[in-house]
Design an enzyme around this catalytic site. Structure first.
Site, short mmCIF file in Angstrom:
data_model
loop_
_atom_site.label_atom_id
_atom_site.label_comp_id
_atom_site.label_asym_id
_atom_site.label_seq_id
_atom_site.Cartn_x
_atom_site.Cartn_y
_atom_site.Cartn_z
CG HIS A 53 6.80 91.46 56.25
ND1 HIS A 53 6.02 90.55 56.12
CD2 HIS A 53 7.55 91.75 55.34
CE1 HIS A 53 5.88 90.42 54.83
NE2 HIS A 53 6.86 91.15 54.16
CD GLU A 54 10.04 94.72 54.54
OE1 GLU A 54 11.18 94.30 54.02
OE2 GLU A 54 8.98 95.07 53.94
CG HIS A 61 11.36 89.45 53.29
ND1 HIS A 61 10.87 88.49 52.82
CD2 HIS A 61 10.21 90.53 53.27
CE1 HIS A 61 9.36 88.57 52.59
NE2 HIS A 61 9.29 89.95 52.67
CB CYS A 120 4.17 83.07 55.03
SG CYS A 120 3.26 81.57 55.62
CB CYS A 138 2.03 83.84 58.45
SG CYS A 138 3.94 83.75 58.91
CB CYS A 143 2.50 80.30 60.07
SG CYS A 143 3.50 79.83 58.89
CB CYS A 156 7.33 81.40 59.29
SG CYS A 156 6.50 81.47 57.41
#
Length: 299
Positions: free
Chosen positions: A218-219, A222, A229, A234, A253, A256
């Site tokens: 996730h990080e 970014h 999202c 997601c 998803c 993304c």
């Protein structure tokens, strides 16, 4: 003289016009069949309830078109390696998790990923430490980000993620934070402390690993320009708590995935197969099933 003046005016006029001319917007590529096929597996987000990220954070959707036309990092010959920097004194189980995070990020982003030599917590001065109200030591996330990680510049770095053994806090009035990142500088730091539910054991190893895989991807997502999202369930969803992280999927998803693929341009099917095999090897059943579902609709 009049002729020369006219020429000078014409040159200045053309120069000014040239400076004001904007580049035409990038042409949006047609959506590939792959993304249309896996869209069937996108799970709609439920209505947020008290305590959920979207209950208190009203976020706007980042469309593919917005992402594609935005400024974000892309791999080059000079910048194409993701690095992990362990911070602290890790036991054997924790070292195993870092090894698996390294392996996972390389598959998730389809970019070479390396783990640097760990550094001791002693690098953090007393002014950037405190005892939490729960009685354990915490490190100031901003210090690690700005005074430690930003100084690291290993060869061909495109992104750098610090992994801290100890708990983190972002500012005095906050209790804790799971992680912090500077997307402009392409560095971030996360802590494994709260993912362990007190202590990492063989029994909670996979739960902690799943949390760590979600947070790290996730990080770093970014850092590649992906916003939170709100399109579907997601891994790029914002989360407010461990329970919300546990409920969320590890899967990107379809929207993304399309964003990330437009940036890194990997083979979509290979990436899915790589991730499916990783989850199978490590007995991450729910995560394995999500990859298997995507693979089934593209075959």
């Amino acid at each position: 003289m009049k002729k020369i003046t006219t020429i000078l005016i014409l040159i200045l006029f053309c120069s000014c016009n040239k400076e004001k001319t904007k580049e035409p917007p990038k042409t949006i590529p047609e959506e590939a069949s792959y993304f249309k096929q896996i869209k069937i597996n996108d799970a709609k987000l439920g209505e947020p309830t008290y305590g959920d990220w979207l209950f208190s954070h009203k976020e706007n959707e980042q469309t593919f078109e917005q992402y594609y036309r935005s400024k974000h990092i892309v791999p080059t010959k000079e910048e194409n390696i993701i690095y992990i920097k362990p911070i602290g004194n890790f036991n054997a189980l924790q070292k195993k998790q870092i090894q698996l995070v390294n392996e996972y990020l390389e598959l998730f982003f389809q970019l070479k990923t390396k783990t640097l030599e760990p550094i001791s917590n002693d690098i953090v001065p007393n002014s950037a430490r405190r005892m939490s109200t729960e009685g354990h030591e915490q490190l100031l996330a901003g210090y690690l980000l700005n005074d430690v990680l930003k100084e690291e510049n290993p060869q061909n770095r495109i992104a750098l993620m610090g992994l801290s053994e100890l708990d983190l806090y972002p500012k005095p009035e906050w209790n804790y934070v799971f992680g912090l990142a500077s997307y402009r500088d392409k560095v971030g730091v996360s802590s494994i402390y709260r993912f362990q539910d007190g202590e990492l054991t063989a029994e909670n190893f996979n739960l902690c690993l799943s949390r760590l895989l979600k947070t790290s991807s996730h990080e770093i997502g970014h850092m590649f320009g992906l916003h939170h999202c709100i399109n579907a369930d997601c891994v790029m969803n914002g989360t407010n708590s461990l329970s919300e992280t546990d409920r969320s999927t590890i899967r990107l998803c379809s929207v993304c995935q399309r964003k990330l693929n437009s940036c890194i341009q990997y083979d979509n099917k290979k990436r899915l197969t790589d991730l499916e095999n990783f989850f199978k090897r490590n007995n991450l059943i729910e995560e394995f099933d999500s990859m298997k579902k995507d693979i089934s609709v593209i075959q």
